[in-house]
Design an enzyme around this catalytic site. Structure first.
Site, short mmCIF file in Angstrom:
data_model
loop_
_atom_site.label_atom_id
_atom_site.label_comp_id
_atom_site.label_asym_id
_atom_site.label_seq_id
_atom_site.Cartn_x
_atom_site.Cartn_y
_atom_site.Cartn_z
N ASN A 63 92.90 -36.77 16.08
CA ASN A 63 92.04 -35.55 16.20
C ASN A 63 92.36 -34.99 17.46
OD1 ASN A 63 90.26 -33.40 15.70
ND2 ASN A 63 89.13 -34.72 14.49
N HIS A 89 96.47 -35.79 17.23
CA HIS A 89 96.87 -36.89 16.44
C HIS A 89 98.01 -37.84 17.17
CE1 HIS A 89 94.47 -35.51 13.07
NE2 HIS A 89 95.28 -34.73 12.55
N HIS A 159 95.16 -40.32 7.20
CA HIS A 159 95.19 -38.97 6.78
C HIS A 159 95.62 -38.72 5.37
CE1 HIS A 159 95.62 -34.63 7.83
NE2 HIS A 159 95.10 -35.08 8.99
N SER A 160 95.23 -39.23 4.44
CA SER A 160 95.60 -38.97 3.07
C SER A 160 94.80 -37.90 2.45
CB SER A 160 95.16 -40.27 2.09
OG SER A 160 95.72 -41.54 2.22
N TYR A 161 95.52 -37.01 1.78
CA TYR A 161 95.04 -35.75 1.33
C TYR A 161 94.52 -36.28 -0.50
CZ TYR A 161 97.15 -33.10 4.65
OH TYR A 161 97.68 -32.47 5.87
N GLN A 262 86.22 -36.88 9.77
CA GLN A 262 86.73 -35.39 9.80
C GLN A 262 86.78 -34.89 8.49
OE1 GLN A 262 87.24 -33.49 12.66
NE2 GLN A 262 88.49 -31.80 12.15
N GLU A 289 88.94 -38.38 6.93
CA GLU A 289 89.46 -39.27 8.05
C GLU A 289 88.21 -39.54 8.66
OE1 GLU A 289 91.79 -36.14 10.36
OE2 GLU A 289 91.59 -34.92 8.53
C1 BGC Z 1 93.06 -31.52 11.60
C2 BGC Z 1 93.77 -30.36 11.28
C3 BGC Z 1 95.33 -30.27 11.31
C4 BGC Z 1 95.52 -31.37 10.27
C5 BGC Z 1 97.13 -31.61 10.54
C6 BGC Z 1 93.55 -32.54 10.68
O1 BGC Z 1 93.18 -33.87 10.81
O2 BGC Z 1 91.84 -31.43 11.81
O3 BGC Z 1 93.08 -29.26 11.84
O4 BGC Z 1 95.59 -29.23 10.88
O5 BGC Z 1 95.02 -32.55 10.76
O6 BGC Z 1 97.55 -31.85 9.07
#
Ligand code: BGC
Length: 324
Positions: A63, A89, A159-161, A262, A289
């Protein structure tokens, strides 16, 4: 990128050594068909060349940190500015882009290690981070252990979607978050620390609710964030989040030792090519996250993200799958 496959009767996960990344996470839907529930790339080189942090471990600090500046033990530090005016990040080449060593491996478990040098990306101290992935029945348990040679900052997330339905959107997924407060963010996505009660808001997810309820609303915070891109503070210490797809019947519960997450609804995916020939646009997945308060070093009187020399960072997040 080298890959490791873990498999049991319920789950299969493919982990990449760069970024200790979750590349595939396969479970069964209600018709016993395999569903890969995370977004990712077919061409593994793209984990190195692309942004978006698909499946990656993010650190040393996930973040945003305001203006990339902080002071610790009366010393000032300046990080690279890589997101508007802020640091995001872990920097230009954060942990997501680093090769981890494989320390232990069995059919259902892998332990990966990355040693981050003193002052790498501007953070003090040599930090040793161990990331463990373990399959236990219908659960993928991720654990993070770290120690540092000096006092430093740490906030690790994955950061998995997630997309539980093999479709190109999560708009019709439902979400439950045990959270009474969302944290407001400014137009650069930086957490301001202001707590917004979720009561009477489209992002009141205290009971299972469609994600679209918030995403399609004209709430000012959703507008500013271009969707959900906000921390939610947990009011419970177990099974804090449930994500569900009625299409596949897959339900994922997130159980974490961390105090918040997040929630990011993939607002900036741009049509890039992912696995199985799928193109990923806005809302193709949702990131959960788990983490400490973003920018805690500025927002908290006793910042939860300080790791002192001699202490151990030890957190875990589990993803538990069922069908309904
Ligand atoms: C953030 C987003 C950012 C993304 C990047 C997320 O963790 O909160 O604002 O664009 O990561 O892929």
């Amino acid at each position: 990128m080298n890959t490791i496959i873990l498999k049991n009767n319920n789950l299969e996960v493919v982990i990449g050594d760069i970024g200790a990344t979750i590349i595939r996470l396969i479970t069964k839907d209600r018709d016993f068909k395999d569903v890969d529930v995370v977004l990712g790339y077919e061409n593994l080189d793209e984990y190195i060349t692309q942004d978006g942090y698909l499946g990656a471990t993010v650190g040393r600090v996930c973040n945003r940190i305001a203006l990339g500046k902080f002071s610790l033990n009366n010393k000032d530090y300046q990080l690279a500015i890589n997101n508007g005016p802020n640091a995001l990040h872990g920097g230009i080449e954060g942990f997501s882009y680093k090769r981890f060593d494989i320390i232990e491996k069995s059919n259902e478990h892998v332990l990966l290690r990355y040693i981050s040098k003193d002052m790498e990306e501007g953070y003090p101290g040599e930090l040793v981070l161990d990331v463990s992935y373990k399959l236990i029945d219908n659960e993928l348990k991720t654990s993070y252990f770290a120690t540092c040679s000096k006092d430093t900052l740490i906030n690790i997330t994955n950061h998995s979607y997630f997309n539980l339905s093999n479709e190109n959107t999560i708009l019709d997924h439902s979400l439950m978050i045990k959270s009474d407060y969302m944290v407001s963010c400014d137009t650069d996505g930086l957490a301001t620390g202001e707590l917004i009660s979720v009561t009477n808001k489209p992002y009141d997810y205290r009971t299972l609710n469609k994600i679209s309820k918030a995403l399609l609303s004209d709430d000012e915070h959703i507008k500013i964030g271009n969707g959900l891109d906000h921390p939610f503070i947990f009011n419970d210490k177990t099974n804090q989040i449930v994500l569900y797809s009625d299409k596949s019947g897959i339900e994922m519960t997130v159980n974490t030792t961390l105090p918040q997450a997040q929630i990011y609804s993939a607002n900036y995916l741009d049509g890039r090519l992912g696995k199985y020939g799928n193109k990923y646009y806005k809302n193709a997945g949702i990131c959960i996250e788990t983490q400490y308060m973003p920018d805690a070093i500025h927002l908290e009187s006793k910042p939860s993200t300080i790791l002192k020399k001699g202490e151990e960072y030890n957190e875990s997040t589990s993803y538990i799958f069922k069908v309904k």
